[in-house]
Structures are given as structure tokens and as C-alpha cells.
Write a protein that holds these residues in place. Structure first.
Motif, PDB file in Angstrom:
ATOM      1  N   GLN A 140      48.723  35.738  12.191  1.00 39.08           N
ATOM      2  CA  GLN A 140      48.558  36.335  10.875  1.00 39.08           C
ATOM      3  C   GLN A 140      47.105  36.275  10.422  1.00 39.08           C
ATOM      4  O   GLN A 140      46.414  35.275  10.579  1.00 39.08           O
ATOM      5  N   VAL A 141      46.624  37.384   9.873  1.00 37.48           N
ATOM      6  CA  VAL A 141      45.294  37.468   9.276  1.00 37.48           C
ATOM      7  C   VAL A 141      45.462  37.996   7.856  1.00 37.48           C
ATOM      8  O   VAL A 141      46.171  38.982   7.632  1.00 37.48           O
ATOM      9  N   LEU A 142      44.838  37.322   6.903  1.00 39.63           N
ATOM     10  CA  LEU A 142      44.956  37.660   5.492  1.00 39.63           C
ATOM     11  C   LEU A 142      43.572  37.903   4.912  1.00 39.63           C
ATOM     12  O   LEU A 142      42.587  37.315   5.350  1.00 39.63           O
ATOM     13  N   GLY A 143      43.502  38.758   3.906  1.00 42.48           N
ATOM     14  CA  GLY A 143      42.233  39.018   3.240  1.00 42.48           C
ATOM     15  C   GLY A 143      42.421  39.082   1.736  1.00 42.48           C
ATOM     16  O   GLY A 143      43.502  39.415   1.242  1.00 42.48           O
ATOM     17  N   LEU A 144      41.363  38.773   1.008  1.00 43.09           N
ATOM     18  CA  LEU A 144      41.420  38.847  -0.446  1.00 43.09           C
ATOM     19  C   LEU A 144      40.055  39.270  -0.971  1.00 43.09           C
ATOM     20  O   LEU A 144      39.020  38.776  -0.517  1.00 43.09           O
ATOM     21  N   THR A 145      40.068  40.186  -1.913  1.00 46.52           N
ATOM     22  CA  THR A 145      38.861  40.579  -2.637  1.00 46.52           C
ATOM     23  C   THR A 145      38.964  40.038  -4.055  1.00 46.52           C
ATOM     24  O   THR A 145      39.985  40.231  -4.716  1.00 46.52           O
ATOM     25  N   ALA A 146      37.942  39.333  -4.491  1.00 46.09           N
ATOM     26  CA  ALA A 146      37.899  38.814  -5.851  1.00 46.09           C
ATOM     27  C   ALA A 146      36.814  39.540  -6.627  1.00 46.09           C
ATOM     28  O   ALA A 146      35.705  39.749  -6.132  1.00 46.09           O
ATOM     29  N   LEU A 147      37.155  39.935  -7.843  1.00 49.76           N
ATOM     30  CA  LEU A 147      36.227  40.645  -8.716  1.00 49.76           C
ATOM     31  C   LEU A 147      35.937  39.773  -9.924  1.00 49.76           C
ATOM     32  O   LEU A 147      36.847  39.196 -10.521  1.00 49.76           O
ATOM     33  N   GLY A 148      34.652  39.708 -10.277  1.00 48.86           N
ATOM     34  CA  GLY A 148      34.267  38.905 -11.411  1.00 48.86           C
ATOM     35  C   GLY A 148      33.220  39.588 -12.269  1.00 48.86           C
ATOM     36  O   GLY A 148      32.653  40.616 -11.889  1.00 48.86           O
ATOM     37  N   ARG A 149      32.976  38.997 -13.418  1.00 49.39           N
ATOM     38  CA  ARG A 149      31.960  39.477 -14.356  1.00 49.39           C
ATOM     39  C   ARG A 149      30.910  38.394 -14.515  1.00 49.39           C
ATOM     40  O   ARG A 149      31.229  37.227 -14.756  1.00 49.39           O
ATOM     41  N   ALA A 150      29.643  38.772 -14.374  1.00 57.13           N
ATOM     42  CA  ALA A 150      28.568  37.802 -14.529  1.00 57.13           C
ATOM     43  C   ALA A 150      28.547  37.263 -15.948  1.00 57.13           C
ATOM     44  O   ALA A 150      28.694  38.022 -16.919  1.00 57.13           O
ATOM     45  N   THR A 151      28.364  35.973 -16.097  1.00 57.37           N
ATOM     46  CA  THR A 151      28.262  35.364 -17.422  1.00 57.37           C
ATOM     47  C   THR A 151      26.814  35.127 -17.824  1.00 57.37           C
ATOM     48  O   THR A 151      26.550  34.755 -18.968  1.00 57.37           O
ATOM     49  N   CYS A 152      25.889  35.275 -16.878  1.00 59.11           N
ATOM     50  CA  CYS A 152      24.465  35.215 -17.208  1.00 59.11           C
ATOM     51  C   CYS A 152      23.697  36.058 -16.197  1.00 59.11           C
ATOM     52  O   CYS A 152      24.176  36.285 -15.079  1.00 59.11           O
ATOM     53  N   ARG A 153      22.554  36.531 -16.622  1.00 59.49           N
ATOM     54  CA  ARG A 153      21.685  37.291 -15.733  1.00 59.49           C
ATOM     55  C   ARG A 153      20.268  36.754 -15.832  1.00 59.49           C
ATOM     56  O   ARG A 153      19.844  36.362 -16.929  1.00 59.49           O
ATOM     57  N   PRO A 154      19.547  36.695 -14.704  1.00 62.10           N
ATOM     58  CA  PRO A 154      19.962  37.142 -13.376  1.00 62.10           C
ATOM     59  C   PRO A 154      21.058  36.256 -12.782  1.00 62.10           C
ATOM     60  O   PRO A 154      21.136  35.068 -13.092  1.00 62.10           O
ATOM     61  N   VAL A 155      21.891  36.880 -11.948  1.00 56.84           N
ATOM     62  CA  VAL A 155      22.972  36.163 -11.297  1.00 56.84           C
ATOM     63  C   VAL A 155      22.379  35.278 -10.197  1.00 56.84           C
ATOM     64  O   VAL A 155      21.557  35.739  -9.408  1.00 56.84           O
ATOM     65  N   ASP A 193      25.348  46.137 -10.973  1.00 61.18           N
ATOM     66  CA  ASP A 193      25.108  46.436 -12.386  1.00 61.18           C
ATOM     67  C   ASP A 193      25.784  47.751 -12.754  1.00 61.18           C
ATOM     68  O   ASP A 193      25.574  48.782 -12.103  1.00 61.18           O
ATOM     69  N   ILE A 194      26.599  47.712 -13.808  1.00 56.55           N
ATOM     70  CA  ILE A 194      27.256  48.916 -14.332  1.00 56.55           C
ATOM     71  C   ILE A 194      27.065  48.903 -15.840  1.00 56.55           C
ATOM     72  O   ILE A 194      27.715  48.143 -16.562  1.00 56.55           O
ATOM     73  N   GLY A 195      26.160  49.728 -16.322  1.00 53.99           N
ATOM     74  CA  GLY A 195      25.867  49.740 -17.747  1.00 53.99           C
ATOM     75  C   GLY A 195      25.338  48.395 -18.191  1.00 53.99           C
ATOM     76  O   GLY A 195      24.416  47.831 -17.592  1.00 53.99           O
ATOM     77  N   ASP A 196      25.953  47.853 -19.231  1.00 57.31           N
ATOM     78  CA  ASP A 196      25.534  46.564 -19.763  1.00 57.31           C
ATOM     79  C   ASP A 196      26.225  45.388 -19.076  1.00 57.31           C
ATOM     80  O   ASP A 196      25.974  44.231 -19.437  1.00 57.31           O
ATOM     81  N   GLU A 197      27.095  45.665 -18.121  1.00 56.05           N
ATOM     82  CA  GLU A 197      27.830  44.610 -17.430  1.00 56.05           C
ATOM     83  C   GLU A 197      27.346  44.476 -15.988  1.00 56.05           C
ATOM     84  O   GLU A 197      26.816  45.420 -15.400  1.00 56.05           O
ATOM     85  N   THR A 198      27.544  43.306 -15.431  1.00 59.23           N
ATOM     86  CA  THR A 198      27.264  43.068 -14.016  1.00 59.23           C
ATOM     87  C   THR A 198      28.531  42.553 -13.359  1.00 59.23           C
ATOM     88  O   THR A 198      29.074  41.520 -13.764  1.00 59.23           O
TER      89      THR A 198
END
Length: 288
Positions: free
Chosen positions: A121-136, A31-36
């Protein structure tokens, strides 16, 4: 500390921030301010998650789609990805596949890191998203009397993997899985628990039952499969299908097609009952 479970248990002592959800979920929820924000990171290793010599464009697709699938299980809207890339495959084809999958899901590449080195080979990925409803939605939350639902068939990746190994047949389900983002966003306000099926339906159902402190009863014949009937047991355990597994109260009008495969009951001696009996043998893919 030789098993994945033991290592994760040791990490829980470090992951004390509420956003970590006790390392018992697919994503961190911050949770960051009004966003999750909803954040996830997955890695893939050559010879484990993709075949040596496999088309690097397909590897890029799978790396992104599997991370976005974690966001789908939280009903999140993707904001971008960060790539961790170790040189060693067909770098040009990887970039082509990466462009294709990012365009398909309308997700930007925001940064990351590149390294060199010997070995597989080893690969990694970080995905960032915004919650569209709460609670998640979480893996926990399933309640007695809820229905247990699955968005689509399992076993397709197993058949696709075998086709890829054989060099003929339809291997798309293994090479290019889909992240069910729209379905996850539609379901998120209605479910009591939700996750994606990555390590096998039975194993992931057991994890969700444990997180909810419930027992899930599954009707094996009610599970849709994309494999021959004779291989139903394998299809329920193989994994890599990325369907959404969720629980919802009885009578819920679902906004997406789904199959009711069981029910949530009060906790018994085991997390799962398959056709009334505890399952035997391995439930799915374990990392170690």
C-alpha cells in the motif's frame, strides 16, 4: 538517475514557478492577492514508513500529522487536506484514525482520490495552509552568529519503532507523531530559517545549512534525546521525530521552549561540524 537527490535535481528544471522555492524547501508558498497559501504533499509506503499489518488508524494519524508538520515549519495555519488512498489495508480502521487526527487538529478533509491495485500500500496526502506571517520561513536564511535551536528531543521515534516491532513498550512516538503547529506559528516571525526534523537531525541540519550557504556547528551533548545515552549517535540520525529545527539571532526571546544545540558560522568545507569535526557515516534516512 538512481538517487533521490538526482531525481529532485532533474525536477528543478520543471519547477520554475517562484512558489516552488526551487524544490529546496518543505512546502510551496503561493501568493494569491493579500493571502499566501502554503502547500505540501507527502507519501507513505507500507514497509518503509509503516509496518505491514500495522493498525491502519495509526497509519492515518501519521499520514496527516507528518504533512501538518511541514505546515508547522512554515508557521502556517492548516486549511484542509486532500487524500490519495489505495485500498488494501483495513479501510474501516483507516477512516476511524483519519477522523480522529482531523478532529484533533481541527482540519477538514476537502477531497482526494481512491484507487485499487496489487502490491504494498502507498498513500499520499496534500495539506493546504495559510501563512500567518510573511515572509514565510524557509530552510534558507540562517546568518552567521545565529543560534541553532531544536524544540524537543530526538530518538523517541526510534525507540517507539523498536517497541512496535517487539510488541511491547511505548511505541506512540513512532505511531502517532505530533505536528507542532502552535510552536511553528509562534516562532515564524522570529526565526531566520526553520524546518521540521523528519529524516534525521544531522541530515536535516545539513540540508538547512546547505540551503543557507552556511556551516552549522552542533554540540552533540546539547541535543536532547529520548533514547539511552549509549545510542545518542543513532538518535541524531534516525528521524521521524518531527521536532522543529530553527535558527534565530542571538538574544532572541523565544516564545516556546527550545534547546540551543549549536551556532551558525560562515561556510566552510562541510555543512556540519559535530563537536568541532565533520560527521562520519550516514547522516540520516535517504529515500534511495
Amino acid at each position: 538517475m538512481s538517487t533521490e537527490a538526482a531525481f529532485v535535481e532533474a525536477l528543478r528544471a520543471l519547477a520554475t514557478h517562484p512558489a516552488a522555492r526551487g524544490l529546496a524547501d518543505d512546502c510551496a508558498v503561493l501568493d494569491i492577492g493579500d493571502e499566501t497559501l502554503v502547500l505540501t504533499h507527502d507519501a507513505m509506503a507500507e514497509g518503509v514508513h509503516f509496518l505491514p499489518g500495522q493498525d491502519a488508524a495509526d497509519v492515518a494519524w501519521k499520514l496527516v500529522a507528518t504533512n501538518l508538520s511541514d505546515l508547522a515549519a512554515k508557521g502556517a495555519e492548516p486549511l484542509g487536506v486532500l487524500l490519495g488512498y489505495r485500498f488494501g489495508g483495513d479501510d474501516t480502521r483507516f477512516v476511524e484514525g483519519l477522523r480522529e487526527v482531523l478532529d484533533h487538529y481541527h482540519v477538514p478533509l476537502l477531497g482526494g482520490d481512491t484507487i485499487g491495485g496489487p502490491g504494498s500500500q502507498v498513500l499520499g496526502l496534500t495539506a493546504l495552509g495559510r501563512a500567518t506571517c510573511r515572509p514565510v520561513p524557509a530552510r534558507s536564511g540562517a546568518r552567521v552568529g545565529d543560534g541553532l535551536w531544536l524544540t524537543g528531543p530526538v530518538g523517541g521515534a526510534m525507540i517507539g519503532f523498536e517497541a512496535l516491532q517487539a510488541g511491547h513498550g511505548d511505541s506512540a512516538a513512532y505511531r502517532r507523531p505530533a505536528a507542532l503547529l502552535a510552536q511553528g506559528q509562534a516562532l515564524a516571525p522570529l526565526v531566520t530559517a526553520m524546518m521540521d526534523v523528519s529524516d534525521g537531525l544531522l541530515l536535516d541540519a545539513a540540508r538547512m545549512a546547505d540551503a543557507s550557504a552556511m556551516t552549522f556547528t552542533i554540540d552533540a551533548q546539547a541535543v536532547p534525546i529520548a533514547a539511552p545515552e549509549a545510542r545518542r549517535g543513532e538518535a541524531l540520525r534516525w528521524g521521524d521525530d518531527y521536532q522543529l529545527l530553527f535558527t534565530a539571532p542571538a538574544g532572541t526571546a523565544l516564545p516556546v521552549p527550545a534547546h540551543r544545540i549549536g551556532e551558525v558560522t560562515a561556510r566552510r568545507d562541510t555543512a556540519l561540524l559535530i563537536d568541532g569535526a565533520p560527521p562520519s557515516g550516514s547522516l540520516g534516512y535517504q529515500h534511495s
